[in-house]
Structure formats: structure tokens, C-alpha cells
Design an enzyme around this catalytic site. Structure first.
Site, PDB file in Angstrom:
ATOM      1  N   LYS A 252       0.582  -1.688   0.053  1.00 34.20           N
ATOM      2  CA  LYS A 252      -0.219   0.596  -0.107  1.00 34.20           C
ATOM      3  C   LYS A 252       0.674   1.227   0.049  1.00 34.20           C
ATOM      4  O   LYS A 252       1.934   1.199   0.853  1.00 34.20           O
ATOM      5  CB  LYS A 252      -1.200  -0.096   0.643  1.00 34.20           C
ATOM      6  CG  LYS A 252      -2.014   0.771   0.842  1.00 34.20           C
ATOM      7  CD  LYS A 252      -1.844   1.713   2.575  1.00 34.20           C
ATOM      8  CE  LYS A 252      -2.906   3.050   2.620  1.00 34.20           C
ATOM      9  NZ  LYS A 252      -2.580   3.673   1.513  1.00 34.20           N
TER      10      LYS A 252
ATOM     11  N   GLY B 297       5.786   5.282   9.133  1.00 36.84           N
ATOM     12  CA  GLY B 297       4.532   6.912   9.095  1.00 36.84           C
ATOM     13  C   GLY B 297       4.464   7.282  10.107  1.00 36.84           C
ATOM     14  O   GLY B 297       5.203   6.819  11.563  1.00 36.84           O
ATOM     15  N   SER B 298       3.194   6.881  10.497  1.00 35.93           N
ATOM     16  CA  SER B 298       2.958   8.275  11.790  1.00 35.93           C
ATOM     17  C   SER B 298       3.287   7.410  13.261  1.00 35.93           C
ATOM     18  O   SER B 298       2.707   6.187  13.000  1.00 35.93           O
ATOM     19  CB  SER B 298       1.884   8.962  11.657  1.00 35.93           C
ATOM     20  OG  SER B 298       1.091   8.688  11.787  1.00 35.93           O
TER      21      SER B 298
ATOM     22  N   GLY C 111       1.171   3.914  13.709  1.00 33.65           N
ATOM     23  CA  GLY C 111       2.107   2.548  13.993  1.00 33.65           C
ATOM     24  C   GLY C 111       1.083   2.348  15.132  1.00 33.65           C
ATOM     25  O   GLY C 111       1.408   0.935  15.243  1.00 33.65           O
TER      26      GLY C 111
ATOM     27  N   GLU D  65       8.458   1.135  11.967  1.00 35.17           N
ATOM     28  CA  GLU D  65       9.332   3.100  12.251  1.00 35.17           C
ATOM     29  C   GLU D  65       8.180   3.778  11.879  1.00 35.17           C
ATOM     30  O   GLU D  65       7.606   4.741  10.511  1.00 35.17           O
ATOM     31  CB  GLU D  65      10.144   2.526  10.524  1.00 35.17           C
ATOM     32  CG  GLU D  65      11.799   1.572  10.508  1.00 35.17           C
ATOM     33  CD  GLU D  65      11.582   1.731  11.843  1.00 35.17           C
ATOM     34  OE1 GLU D  65      12.319   2.869  12.920  1.00 35.17           O
ATOM     35  OE2 GLU D  65      12.935   0.489  12.616  1.00 35.17           O
TER      36      GLU D  65
ATOM     37  N   CYS E 229      12.384  10.965   7.475  1.00 36.25           N
ATOM     38  CA  CYS E 229      11.886  11.244   9.320  1.00 36.25           C
ATOM     39  C   CYS E 229      14.056  11.091   9.952  1.00 36.25           C
ATOM     40  O   CYS E 229      13.674  11.548  11.351  1.00 36.25           O
ATOM     41  CB  CYS E 229      11.857   9.974   9.180  1.00 36.25           C
ATOM     42  SG  CYS E 229      13.012   8.146   8.354  1.00 36.25           S
TER      43      CYS E 229
ATOM     44  N   GLN F 149       0.448  19.099   5.513  1.00 35.82           N
ATOM     45  CA  GLN F 149       1.615  19.212   6.729  1.00 35.82           C
ATOM     46  C   GLN F 149       2.189  21.157   6.912  1.00 35.82           C
ATOM     47  O   GLN F 149       2.367  20.890   7.100  1.00 35.82           O
ATOM     48  CB  GLN F 149       2.289  18.529   5.375  1.00 35.82           C
ATOM     49  CG  GLN F 149       3.305  18.551   6.163  1.00 35.82           C
ATOM     50  CD  GLN F 149       4.144  17.821   7.290  1.00 35.82           C
ATOM     51  OE1 GLN F 149       3.615  16.548   7.439  1.00 35.82           O
ATOM     52  NE2 GLN F 149       5.041  18.750   8.600  1.00 35.82           N
TER      53      GLN F 149
ATOM     54  N   GLU G 155       7.338  16.363  17.085  1.00 29.64           N
ATOM     55  CA  GLU G 155       7.885  16.227  16.108  1.00 29.64           C
ATOM     56  C   GLU G 155       7.326  17.018  15.120  1.00 29.64           C
ATOM     57  O   GLU G 155       6.115  16.712  14.632  1.00 29.64           O
ATOM     58  CB  GLU G 155       7.860  14.502  15.350  1.00 29.64           C
ATOM     59  CG  GLU G 155       7.960  14.366  13.943  1.00 29.64           C
ATOM     60  CD  GLU G 155       7.798  12.971  12.927  1.00 29.64           C
ATOM     61  OE1 GLU G 155       6.556  12.393  13.360  1.00 29.64           O
ATOM     62  OE2 GLU G 155       8.531  12.970  12.489  1.00 29.64           O
TER      63      GLU G 155
END
Ligand code: NAP
Length: 481
Positions: free
Chosen positions: A173, A226-227, A231, A248, A282, A329, A383
């Protein structure tokens, strides 16, 4: 001209269905393409086809699988320039950065193609007479791979190539914001002759189909980048079925600058790590922790260097920084800039969305620096994932290391120093999965393990030989002869 349609790929076929639009973040007038909008029924079909293909793929000789990965690499290599330009159009990073990432993806397919002829097992002496004991690697089955938008070809490559070489079949995906680059990988898999069902591409909103991927009964493992929010949700959901998972996630990466560093290199490395790719790596630096003795001089030099950065459409030569990926974003970046203003006053540079002329068509923002940030401030803890840098003052190395570690994240970290003892103190004392010394905190290669620690990551590492730990199981054999 009507936009090109990039359909989903299930069981070796490009499938029809609804589509969603993807636009260039540097010029929202430009439609990059229309992408298949997978339904949960599509996910179910993809999972069934991946299951059906598994035995044949797993039983193919691993070097033969490797030969197919080499073909994928060759096909991507032939389209190298096209892939770089497409990535700049879909993600916004500059053309040189995009090409660098395409090169990395090609190298990843070659690296794991070679793994097919190695796939090391273990042979050890038995305590018993005439017993041969050994262990071999076996694939785990159908793997779901959920990708972020910021490295749209490298991350899908570093998930897909090791999964395939180990003999797994895959539901891939892409992130909805940048699906084209990984679609090209799947197209290359198709052209290379990878058997039907082995690779399935299912684009579509994560909110709509993510649950169906994680809960498909055939899926045995999930690799997610991802975020933290998503996650953590995957962790809770996948644990109910005891799936193997690899997560991750976010970071708040520090660069420590000591008084004995090569000053100009430290300025350059910090500027690069904080702002290139619009701070959307990241492993980007979002806190620079500077030793008191050079603090004022460093701040002045970093601000001067940052003001020289050129923001614009990454297709144009001379541009250093492209746009934010999307309106969402951009809004996050601007919201954190407002928080920064409240916490520590006006930024030393940047602070605004760029407007006027071509800027009005994209999500452009000035690289922004706040100084005098302290540990408890939001700017030092959360973040942002944009070109917003917090400068923090440290008394000495020990204080800098303490500040660097005082966050829940642990993805990457950098130190700028010429003192070898401080380097080793940093190597052993810094709580992060990826460290750099006298280099930018961002910029990894594929031959070594990749991943973080603390809240940034969960599960086995990606890339390098470590990738095989996630994508295979050990089978141990005791044999009397
Ligand atoms: P994200 O919003 O978490 O999305 C990542 C992927 O998850 C996308 O494919 C997304 O699909 C999908 N998704 C969304 N909701 C889902 C759900 N309910 N179930 C399953 N999947 C779902 O993250 P992002 O905005 O793409 O990426 C930025 C984040 O990634 C940052 O936090 C960054 O630090 C992190 N990141 C980490 C690393 C690393 O190696 N540690 C590398 C790169 C990025 P849609 O796109 O369709 O929403």
C-alpha cells in the site's frame, strides 16, 4: 489533456475501479495521475491471490527469485530520468534528491537480488554422534506493507525487495500523497515476469483500507512506516492476531555541535539535515544543540547560511528546497511556528508561507529557525516534519547529550566534533538507532540495518542483512545419518 490512470494491481492484473487524484505539491494545477482507489473487497482479493501465489514463489530457487529482482532493477534503471522527474512532481523534493533516491531503490533491488544466492543459514557441530544439525531460513507468507509519502520509492523498495527474496508474497500500500513511484516498481515487477499474485498494489486511503490489510486472515506480518499514531494503532490491532510487526515512526532528531567541531562543516551539515527535502525526512535534524562556547557564532552563521537557501519548484535548477507535501503538512508547520512564537519569540529567519507568483500554486514555506529553545518547550519535544529548526544551548558535551536524550523518540542523531573520545561517548550514550558523526543526521545507505529505538520504532530493523530477520523464520533440522 486527461490525466493518466494508474490502476491497482491484483493477481497479476491491472484492475478497474474508482480513482483518486494526485496533484503536484509545487503546482496544484498539475494532476500527476489518477490512482485506483482500492476497496476492502480489493484488499481481500489481493490477500487471497498473495496466499495462492505463496507456495510457488517460496519454492522457487532463491537465486531464480534474485534473477527476477535484478530484472526489476534493470527496468527501473532504464527509466531512471523519468522516475526522478515523476518523484519530484508527486512529492516535491528537488530533482537531484529524487534521482538520488531512485538510484538507491535500484541499488536495493540489486543488493537483495544478490541475497538470493547467499541466504546464509547455520551449520554447527552436534554433541551426538553422526547427527548433522543445521538451520535454514523460510519465508513467513503474505506480508502487508504500508508506506509513507516522504521516500516514495526507497521505502517501498527496502520493504519489497527483502520480502520477495526471502520468498514472501506482498500487499503493497503506497501513501495516498505519493503513489506513483511505487506504482513504477510494481510495473517493473510485472514486466520482469514476477508471477501473478506475488506482488499486489493496493492504493487508497489508509483510513478506508488499512484495517482490511491488517486484519486480512492471510496476512502474517505487517511492515509499516509512518506516524506514531497509526503505528501505535497497528501495534494494538496486529497484536490481537499475534502478527509479526515492524514499525518505523516519528523522530525529533538532534545534532550536537561541540566547540571543537570543524565549524563550517557543522553549519553546512546542520543546514542540510534540517532543511533539505523540506525537513520531511524521518532522520532530519529538528533540534541543534550547541555548546555554549560557540553558541552565538554558530547561530549567526547558521541563520546566514539558511537565508541563502532557495525555495521553489524542485524541477528548476538551483532550487534547494521544494514545497511541503500538502496543505495538511503546511498547516502543521505553520501551527508549530505559531507555538514557537509564543514559546520563544520571533524566529531568527523564516516563519511564513511563501506567496506571490508561482508560490501561490504550491505549499511553499520559508525555512525557519527558533533560538533559545529549552527542553520543556513543545518545539523541543514534538515532531513537526517540516523545515522548522529549534536551536538549544548546552553547557558542555555532557549537558548536550543529556538534552539530546531527553525526548521520547530515538530515530537518528548526529554529533559534530573533532574529539574522538566525545565521539565514542556519543556512540555509546546516545539513545537512537542511527548515529552520524561529522555528517548530516539524514542520509542513509541500504547495506546496514535501519531503524530507531524508544518510541520511534518497534520490531526488527529494516535494510541490510538485518532485513532478513523480519522477512524469514528459522527452521532447525537435526538429522541422524
Ligand atoms: P501516516 O499518516 O501515518 O501514513 C503512513 C501510511 O499509513 C500511509 O500509507 C497511510 O495511508 C497509512 N494509513 C493511514 N491510516 C491508516 C490506518 N488506519 N491503517 C493503516 N494504515 C493507515 O504517515 P505519513 O504522514 O505518510 O508519514 C509521515 C510520518 O512518517 C512522520 O511521522 C515520519 O517521521 C514518519 N516516517 C518515519 C520513517 C522511519 O523510518 N522511522 C520514515 C519515513 C517517515 P494514506 O496515505 O492513504 O493516509
Amino acid at each position: 489533456m486527461s490525466a493518466e490512470v494508474f490502476r491497482n494491481y491484483i493477481n497479476g492484473e491491472w484492475v478497474d475501479g474508482d480513482t483518486f487524484e494526485n496533484r503536484n505539491p509545487a503546482n496544484t494545477d498539475e494532476v500527476v495521475g489518477l490512482f485506483g482507489k482500492a476497496t476492502t473487497a480489493d484488499v481481500a482479493k489481493a490477500a487471497e491471490s498473495a496466499q495462492a501465489a505463496f507456495a510457488g514463489w517460496a519454492n522457487m530457487a532463491a537465486p531464480a527469485r534474485g534473477a527476477l529482482l535484478y530484472k526489476v532493477a534493470d527496468i527501473l534503471d532504464k527509466k531512471f530520468d523519468q522516475l526522478g522527474a515523476e518523484m519530484t512532481r508527486e512529492e516535491g523534493k528537488t530533482l537531484p534528491e529524487a534521482k538520488g533516491e531512485v538510484r538507491r531503490a535500484i541499488n536495493i533491488f540489486r543488493y537483495f537480488g544478490g541475497e538470493g544466492a547467499r541466504m546464509p543459514g547455520m551449520v554447527v557441530p552436534s554433541e551426538r554422534d553422526r547427527v548433522h544439525m543445521f538451520a535454514i531460513r523460510k519465508p513467513i507468507g503474505v506480508v502487508g506493507q504500508i508506506n509513507p509519502w516522504n521516500f516514495p520509492i526507497a521505502i517501498p523498495a527496502w520493504k519489497l525487495a527483502p520480502a520477495l527474496i526471502a520468498g514472501n508474497t506482498v500487499l503493497l500500500k503506497p501513501a495516498s500523497a505519493s503513489p506513483l513511484s511505487s506504482w513504477r516498481i510494481v510495473e517493473a515487477c510485472h514486466e520482469a515476469g514476477i508471477p501473478k499474485g506475488v506482488v499486489n498494489f493496493i492504493a487508497g486511503s489508509g483510513g478506508a483500507i488499512g484495517g482490511a490489510i491488517v486484519n486480512a486472515p492471510q496476512v502474517k506480518a505487517i511492515s509499516f512506516t509512518g506516524s506514531c499514531d497509526i503505528g501505535n494503532w497497528i501495534h494494538a490491532e496486529a497484536s490481537k492476531r499475534r502478527l509479526r510487526i515492524q514499525l518505523e515512526m516519528g523522530g525529533k532528531n538532534p545534532t550536537i555541535v561541540l566547540a571543537d567541531a570543524d565549524f563550517n562543516a557543522a553549519v553546512e551539515n546542520t543546514c542540510n539535515a534540517a532543511f533539505f527535502s523540506t525537513g520531511q525526512k524521518c532522520t532530519a535534524t529538528s533540534r541543534v544543540i550547541v555548546e555554549d562556547a560557540i553558541y552565538d557564532k554558530f547561530v549567526e552563521a547558521l541563520v546566514a547560511r539558511t537565508k541563502k537557501l532557495k525555495v521553489g519548484n524542485g524541477m528548476e535548477p538551483g532550487i534547494d528546497i521544494g514545497p511541503a507535501i500538502d496543505q495538511g503538512q503546511l498547516d502543521v508547520n505553520l501551527r508549530y511556528i505559531e507555538i514557537g512564537r509564543k514559546e520563544c519569540g520571533e524566529p531568527l529567519c523564516g516563519g511564513k508561507r511563501l506567496t506571490g507568483g508561482a508560490y501561490d500554486k504550491g505549499f511553499f514555506i520559508e525555512p525557519t529557525i527558533f533560538a533559545g529553545v529549552t527542553e520543556s518547550m513543545t518545539l523541543a519535544q514534538e515532531e513537526i516534519f517540516g523545515p522548522v529548526l529549534a536551536i538549544m544551548r548546552a553547557k558542555d558535551f555532557a549537558d548536550a547529550l543529556r538534552i539530546a536524550n531527553n525526548i521520547p523518540f530515538g530515530l537518528s542523531a548526529s554529533i559534530q566534533t573533532s574529539n574522538v573520545s566525545r565521539v565514542f561517548d556519543f556512540v555509546y550514550g546516545m539513545e537512537a538507532g542511527l548515529l552520524t558523526v561529522n555528517l548530516p543526521s539524514a542520509g542513509v545507505e541500504y547495506q546496514l540495518p535501519f531503524g530507531g529505538t524508544k518510541d520511534s520504532s518497534f520490531g526488527p530493523k529494516e535494510q541490510g542483512p538485518a532485513a532478513m530477520e523480519f522477512y524469514s523464520d528459522w527452521k532447525t533440522i537435526y538429522l541422524k545419518y
